[in-house]
Design an enzyme around this catalytic site. Structure first.
Site, PDB file in Angstrom:
ATOM      1  N   GLU A   1       0.752  -1.473  -9.452  1.00  0.00           N
ATOM      2  CA  GLU A   1       1.675  -2.599  -9.328  1.00  0.00           C
ATOM      3  C   GLU A   1       0.818  -3.845  -9.080  1.00  0.00           C
ATOM      4  O   GLU A   1       0.116  -3.932  -8.061  1.00  0.00           O
ATOM      5  CB  GLU A   1       2.630  -2.374  -8.149  1.00  0.00           C
ATOM      6  CG  GLU A   1       3.584  -3.529  -7.972  1.00  0.00           C
ATOM      7  CD  GLU A   1       4.610  -3.319  -6.846  1.00  0.00           C
ATOM      8  OE1 GLU A   1       4.202  -2.947  -5.743  1.00  0.00           O
ATOM      9  OE2 GLU A   1       5.801  -3.549  -7.096  1.00  0.00           O
TER      10      GLU A   1
ATOM     11  N   GLY B   1       8.873  -3.473   0.789  1.00  0.00           N
ATOM     12  CA  GLY B   1       7.482  -3.890   0.700  1.00  0.00           C
ATOM     13  C   GLY B   1       6.692  -2.893  -0.125  1.00  0.00           C
ATOM     14  O   GLY B   1       7.252  -2.214  -0.995  1.00  0.00           O
ATOM     15  N   SER B   2       5.424  -2.779   0.178  1.00  0.00           N
ATOM     16  CA  SER B   2       4.563  -1.942  -0.656  1.00  0.00           C
ATOM     17  C   SER B   2       4.805  -0.456  -0.398  1.00  0.00           C
ATOM     18  O   SER B   2       5.204  -0.062   0.693  1.00  0.00           O
ATOM     19  CB  SER B   2       3.102  -2.278  -0.375  1.00  0.00           C
ATOM     20  OG  SER B   2       2.803  -2.039   0.980  1.00  0.00           O
ATOM     21  N   THR B   3       4.554   0.352  -1.405  1.00  0.00           N
ATOM     22  CA  THR B   3       4.709   1.802  -1.285  1.00  0.00           C
ATOM     23  C   THR B   3       3.769   2.337  -0.208  1.00  0.00           C
ATOM     24  O   THR B   3       4.121   3.242   0.550  1.00  0.00           O
ATOM     25  CB  THR B   3       4.460   2.466  -2.653  1.00  0.00           C
ATOM     26  OG1 THR B   3       5.522   2.056  -3.526  1.00  0.00           O
ATOM     27  CG2 THR B   3       4.469   3.980  -2.573  1.00  0.00           C
ATOM     28  N   GLU B   4       2.597   1.726  -0.127  1.00  0.00           N
ATOM     29  CA  GLU B   4       1.611   2.160   0.862  1.00  0.00           C
ATOM     30  C   GLU B   4       2.167   2.054   2.292  1.00  0.00           C
ATOM     31  O   GLU B   4       2.094   3.002   3.080  1.00  0.00           O
ATOM     32  CB  GLU B   4       0.430   1.214   0.701  1.00  0.00           C
ATOM     33  CG  GLU B   4      -0.849   1.663   1.265  1.00  0.00           C
ATOM     34  CD  GLU B   4      -1.828   0.487   1.177  1.00  0.00           C
ATOM     35  OE1 GLU B   4      -1.609  -0.461   0.391  1.00  0.00           O
ATOM     36  OE2 GLU B   4      -2.802   0.541   1.938  1.00  0.00           O
TER      37      GLU B   4
ATOM     38  N   LYS C   1      11.825  -8.750  11.043  1.00  0.00           N
ATOM     39  CA  LYS C   1      10.543  -9.458  10.939  1.00  0.00           C
ATOM     40  C   LYS C   1      10.348  -9.934   9.515  1.00  0.00           C
ATOM     41  O   LYS C   1      10.243  -9.135   8.588  1.00  0.00           O
ATOM     42  CB  LYS C   1       9.369  -8.547  11.312  1.00  0.00           C
ATOM     43  CG  LYS C   1       8.072  -9.366  11.414  1.00  0.00           C
ATOM     44  CD  LYS C   1       6.840  -8.525  11.455  1.00  0.00           C
ATOM     45  CE  LYS C   1       6.369  -8.113  10.099  1.00  0.00           C
ATOM     46  NZ  LYS C   1       5.941  -9.224   9.238  1.00  0.00           N
TER      47      LYS C   1
ATOM     48  N   GLY D   1       5.339   1.730   3.020  1.00  0.00           N
ATOM     49  CA  GLY D   1       6.518   2.597   3.060  1.00  0.00           C
ATOM     50  C   GLY D   1       6.132   4.011   3.495  1.00  0.00           C
ATOM     51  O   GLY D   1       6.816   4.642   4.303  1.00  0.00           O
TER      52      GLY D   1
HETATM   53  P1  NAI Z   1       3.265  -5.142   2.737  1.00  0.00           P
HETATM   54  O1  NAI Z   1       4.021  -3.942   2.345  1.00  0.00           O
HETATM   55  O2  NAI Z   1       2.031  -4.977   3.552  1.00  0.00           O
HETATM   56  O3  NAI Z   1       4.195  -6.140   3.552  1.00  0.00           O
HETATM   57  C1  NAI Z   1       5.594  -6.131   3.576  1.00  0.00           C
HETATM   58  C2  NAI Z   1       6.077  -6.342   5.004  1.00  0.00           C
HETATM   59  O4  NAI Z   1       5.674  -5.236   5.803  1.00  0.00           O
HETATM   60  C3  NAI Z   1       5.498  -7.558   5.709  1.00  0.00           C
HETATM   61  O5  NAI Z   1       6.486  -8.117   6.523  1.00  0.00           O
HETATM   62  C4  NAI Z   1       4.396  -6.981   6.564  1.00  0.00           C
HETATM   63  O6  NAI Z   1       4.086  -7.746   7.683  1.00  0.00           O
HETATM   64  C5  NAI Z   1       4.978  -5.673   6.972  1.00  0.00           C
HETATM   65  N1  NAI Z   1       4.033  -4.616   7.332  1.00  0.00           N
HETATM   66  C6  NAI Z   1       2.757  -4.454   6.941  1.00  0.00           C
HETATM   67  N2  NAI Z   1       2.239  -3.342   7.480  1.00  0.00           N
HETATM   68  C7  NAI Z   1       3.205  -2.770   8.210  1.00  0.00           C
HETATM   69  C8  NAI Z   1       3.284  -1.576   8.987  1.00  0.00           C
HETATM   70  N3  NAI Z   1       2.267  -0.756   9.103  1.00  0.00           N
HETATM   71  N4  NAI Z   1       4.445  -1.294   9.596  1.00  0.00           N
HETATM   72  C9  NAI Z   1       5.518  -2.098   9.473  1.00  0.00           C
HETATM   73  N5  NAI Z   1       5.481  -3.238   8.760  1.00  0.00           N
HETATM   74  C10 NAI Z   1       4.357  -3.571   8.126  1.00  0.00           C
HETATM   75  O7  NAI Z   1       2.927  -5.953   1.460  1.00  0.00           O
HETATM   76  P2  NAI Z   1       1.818  -7.108   1.330  1.00  0.00           P
HETATM   77  O8  NAI Z   1       0.581  -6.753   2.054  1.00  0.00           O
HETATM   78  O9  NAI Z   1       2.455  -8.357   1.687  1.00  0.00           O
HETATM   79  O10 NAI Z   1       1.506  -7.033  -0.206  1.00  0.00           O
HETATM   80  C11 NAI Z   1       0.614  -6.053  -0.718  1.00  0.00           C
HETATM   81  C12 NAI Z   1       1.109  -5.532  -2.027  1.00  0.00           C
HETATM   82  O11 NAI Z   1       2.321  -4.837  -1.821  1.00  0.00           O
HETATM   83  C13 NAI Z   1       1.458  -6.586  -3.047  1.00  0.00           C
HETATM   84  O12 NAI Z   1       0.370  -6.972  -3.788  1.00  0.00           O
HETATM   85  C14 NAI Z   1       2.461  -5.867  -3.886  1.00  0.00           C
HETATM   86  O13 NAI Z   1       1.808  -5.098  -4.840  1.00  0.00           O
HETATM   87  C15 NAI Z   1       3.163  -4.979  -2.920  1.00  0.00           C
HETATM   88  N6  NAI Z   1       4.442  -5.537  -2.453  1.00  0.00           N
HETATM   89  C16 NAI Z   1       5.568  -5.019  -2.963  1.00  0.00           C
HETATM   90  C17 NAI Z   1       6.772  -5.524  -2.585  1.00  0.00           C
HETATM   91  C18 NAI Z   1       8.035  -4.994  -3.135  1.00  0.00           C
HETATM   92  O14 NAI Z   1       9.100  -5.545  -2.901  1.00  0.00           O
HETATM   93  N7  NAI Z   1       7.986  -3.933  -3.874  1.00  0.00           N
HETATM   94  C19 NAI Z   1       6.889  -6.644  -1.657  1.00  0.00           C
HETATM   95  C20 NAI Z   1       5.629  -7.087  -1.131  1.00  0.00           C
HETATM   96  C21 NAI Z   1       4.467  -6.542  -1.551  1.00  0.00           C
END
Ligand code: NAI
Length: 786
Positions: free
Chosen positions: A393, A243-246, A191, A248
């Site tokens: 972050e 993605g985000s630690t939260e 996804k 994760g």
């Molecule tokens: P996110 O972690 O929510 O999204 C990343 C991916 O996970 C997206 O494809 C999203 O649809 C999916 N996702 C969201 N909730 C999920 C769940 N419960 N189970 C499975 N998949 C899920 O990150 P978001 O909301 O796009 O960004 C929020 C913050 O996270 C950013 O401001 C940044 O600080 C951080 N972030 C960090 C990343 C990294 O590579 N370290 C990448 C993206 C965001």
């Protein structure tokens, strides 16, 4: 219009917009909306959501919100395709991956423009960094498919992989996940992020173009709910998330106890450390590549500059001057340095964090940004370590600058974060730079460089930046399952223990009352209670009934023994040889102990003999389980160092109380970890008898700590403890689930298995895979042969 003289004075480039007509036509062709890509075909669009170009805020596509039925269909297709895909000779899978790489190269310009329009990143980056790295990743992994059987003998794919990726490097993150998965013989359901799904859909067209067997590669678009439907799906064997630690943490809890493989690549707050003797001009360019690359929306962005006090003012001046020259604006313009923020929601997050910092008294330096979804490069000074800007972050073009006095202060500040993804170190002194590289807690370290990536080197974090590596041999390993032993009958719960007050111990007819072993000393259990240990012919002794407090004390003692990890492998080997010799000298005593638990004489002899041999084996390995040097980019090599995890909690299996303990504790300490071990709950005395052997073998106090008591109670405390870096649990399925759930707090690594599954007496109980579990790889990029 500028005159020649104006141009000569400003030296600014004239407009050079990238041609977007091919992408415009492609989007027009898909005006009705995109469906998913399942089983080799696009589905009809369902309920859709808008995807926009953040630079113009125009809606550019409509994409389907994946339902759980869509996820089911994709998993089903992936499952149906997996057996045949895995059964292909590696060479055949390699051919498909080569074809993908070549076709991506043919479509490189189209993909770069599409990525820029979808994400807002400058075309210079998508064209020169993202897409070439994508191509490199597929080529590299085509090679792995080719040689897999030789390089990973006996390994097999997990099966169906569920992959969820973020929006910052949409196509590159897809490549990082899909290429190794397919090379290994897995099939995938991926996804993309909801803000940036388009290059994944374009890649699906390329997948069709090269004739990849249907069902091997599936794309389901949608938001977090769709993501959760994938990561939680019972038909998925391995989850890979970036993605985000939260999120994760949510996924760690969601997958607990399911037996799914899991790798998490999460957030960061990476330090960028500038020493007084650094080439300051080069370091300024390093900052540009670190935090103003991709608008700072980079998990490994160097978002905290730590600069030696002696050069801090000068460095700040140089940096501010450089900031003024950055070109912010249209991402399709070839001279743009800083493009658009991915989405207004992210822009608002950046703004709000910076305003909170300002309200705290932080000084903010920033220029102008165009109207719309843009944010100017920002430097924050006078920032306290406790400031929100130092700890959160931000995921935007915002960097803090903090001076430090001594290198020790610099390292302390660098490590003052719950993350551990990356670090960049700048110094002309090779001793200092490499010394600091060893001391920073980060999975990737760049010396006199920043944000370099290559498919041949692993990438991934320490601490709350997640676990597992992508790229290189380690990344390949993450997509292969070791044949896991199966329990003939599952481990039983040894049950709750009834406490005997210590005061009664003396009065008891049993004279053996083992204490705990903490920091190299025997310690009375905090509870003041012990529990009865029974053997073949009734009671054989008493063991301390350890509790949370005892575990906490043991963890503290283990932390104090950090010097063990810094010793040479040779020194550790000598101590472990000595341990094996001393145990050997007392073999008869240990055999008697095992016999008292009801083991037959031969079995007891064999268990002790195997335990001794195993200690010798790990002693021999202590200075041999080395890392590697990867030849990555020109003028660089990447040192893949095996580092200990830190403090490892070990809950031992019930049976084979000596051998089970030795099989787990020895690989951990051989690699420089310190251990808090919970020995077999029913027969702990085989482990507590080791106290004297440990003492006489010069194992430093605190390296091995032993807390006896109720396995699952103590394992929970270890799993919840924020200063424990990993937990190995060999008990029941329910206990394993509990450990994995509880580990989500600090995202410690876990290894959970049914305690009765492994045959500890055979090769299943020993090997390099144990050493791999006991280490994490730090990839250090150093200049080489420029
Ligand atoms: P996110 O972690 O929510 O999204 C990343 C991916 O996970 C997206 O494809 C999203 O649809 C999916 N996702 C969201 N909730 C999920 C769940 N419960 N189970 C499975 N998949 C899920 O990150 P978001 O909301 O796009 O960004 C929020 C913050 O996270 C950013 O401001 C940044 O600080 C951080 N972030 C960090 C990343 C990294 O590579 N370290 C990448 C993206 C965001």
């Amino acid at each position: 219009m500028d005159t020649i003289t104006d141009i000569m004075q400003t030296m600014s480039y004239g407009p050079a917009p990238e041609d977007k007509s091919v992408v415009r036509d492609w989007l027009a062709k898909h005006e009705a909306g995109f469906g998913h890509f399942i089983d080799g075909a696009f589905t009809k669009p369902g309920e859709t959501f808008d995807v926009m170009n953040p630079a113009t805020e125009e809606v550019i596509a409509k994409v389907t919100q994946g339902t759980s039925a869509d996820v089911d269909a994709a998993v089903k297709a992936a499952r149906a395709a997996q057996k045949d895909w895995a059964a292909l000779p590696g060479h055949e899978r390699a051919k498909y991956l080569y074809a993908l790489a070549r076709h991506i190269q043919q479509h490189a310009r189209f993909l770069a423009v599409l990525e820029t329009i979808d994400n807002g990143k400058p075309i210079r980056e998508s064209r020169d960094i993202d897409v070439p790295l994508v191509v490199r990743h597929f080529y590299h992994h085509a090679g792995w498919a080719e040689i897999l059987a030789d390089e990973f003998p006996g390994a097999r794919p997990h099966g169906v992989c569920g992959q969820v990726i973020p929006w910052n490097f949409p196509l590159l993150m897809l490549a990082w996940k899909v290429a190794p998965a397919l090379a290994a013989g897995n099939t995938v359901v991926l996804k993309p992020a909801e803000y940036t799904p388009l290059t994944a859909l374009a890649l699906a067209e390329i997948v069709r173009e090269i004739g990849l067997p249907k069902g091997v590669f599936n794309i389901v678009t949608g938001d977090g709910e769709t993501g959760a439907a994938i990561t939680g799906h019972s038909g998925i064997d391995k989850v890979a998330f970036t993605g985000s630690t939260e999120v994760g943490r949510l996924i760690r809890r969601q997958t607990a106890g399911t037996g799914k493989g899991l790798t998490l690549e999460l957030g960061g707050k990476s330090p960028f450390i500038v020493f007084a003797d650094a080439d300051l001009d080069a370091a300024v360019e390093g900052v540009v590549d670190s935090i103003w690359f991709n608008q700072g929306q980079v998990c490994c962005a160097g978002s905290r500059i730590l600069v030696a006090e002696a050069v801090a003012k000068r460095f700040e001046q140089l940096l501010r001057r450089r900031m003024e020259t950055l070109v912010i604006g249209d991402p399709l313009e070839k001279s743009t340095d800083v493009g658009a923020i991915v989405h207004p929601v992210q822009l608002e997050r950046i703004r709000s964090l910076v305003e909170q910092g300002r309200a705290e008294g932080v000084t903010i330096h920033q220029g102008e940004a165009p109207a719309g979804c843009f944010y100017p490069p920002t430097l924050a000074t006078e920032v306290e370590p406790a400031s929100i800007l130092s700890s959160e972050e931000i995921f935007g073009p915002v960097v803090t600058l903090t001076p430090f006095r001594t290198p020790e202060d610099g390292v302390a500040l660098a490590n003052n974060t719950r993350y551990g993804l990356a670090a960049s170190i700048w110094s002309e002194n090779v001793n200092l730079a490499i010394d600091v590289a060893a001391k920073v807690k980060a999975g990737v370290v760049w010396i006199n460089c920043a944000n370099l990536f290559d498919a041949g080197a692993g990438f991934g974090g320490y601490r709350e930046s997640g676990f597992g590596r992508e790229g290189g041999r380690e990344g390949m390993g993450a997509y292969l399952a070791q044949p896991a032993p199966k329990a003939k009958r599952p481990e039983e719960t040894p049950g709750t223990l009834s406490a005997t007050p210590v005061a009664e111990m003396a009065a008891s007819a049993i004279d053996r009352t083992a204490k705990l072993y903490v920091g190299g000393k025997q310690a009375r259990p905090d509870s003041g209670y012990s529990y009865g240990v029974s053997g073949a012919k009734g009671a054989v002794g008493l063991a301390g009934l350890g509790n949370r407090k005892d575990v906490r004390n043991a963890v503290e003692a283990a932390h104090k023994a950090a010097g063990w990890g810094a010793q040479t492998g040779h020194n550790r080997a000598q101590v472990l040889y000595y341990l094996a010799e001393n145990l050997s000298a007392r073999a008869a005593e240990f055999e008697d102990r095992l016999k008292s638990f009801g083991q037959g004489g031969d079995a007891a002899k064999a268990e002790v003999a195997t335990a001794i041999r195993r200690i010798f084996w790990y002693a021999a390995q202590a200075d041999k389980f080395d890392g590697a040097v990867h030849q990555t980019k020109s003028a660089h090599v990447t040192l893949a160092m095996h580092e200990p995890l830190g403090v490892v909690g070990v809950a031992c299996p019930t049976a084979l109380p000596l051998l089970g303990f030795v099989s787990l504790v020895l690989p951990a300490i051989a690699m420089g970890n310190r251990v808090v071990a919970v020995p077999s709950q029913t027969h702990p005395l085989a482990a507590t008898d080791l106290y004297q052997v440990l003492d006489t073998s010069d194992v430093p106090g605190g390296v091995v700590n032993i807390v006896t008591g109720e396995r699952d109670v103590l394992a929970r405390t270890l799993a919840e403890h924020d200063d424990v870096d990993a937990v190995w649990y060999f008990g029941t399925a329910a206990g394993g689930r509990m450990v994995e759930e509880a580990s989500a707090g600090n995202l410690k690594q876990t290894w959970t298995e049914d305690g009765a599954a492994r045959d500890w007496t055979s090769s299943e109980g020993q090997g390099r895979s144990f050493l791999a579990r006991a280490t994490q790889v730090k990839n250090i990029w150093v200049p080489y042969g420029e």
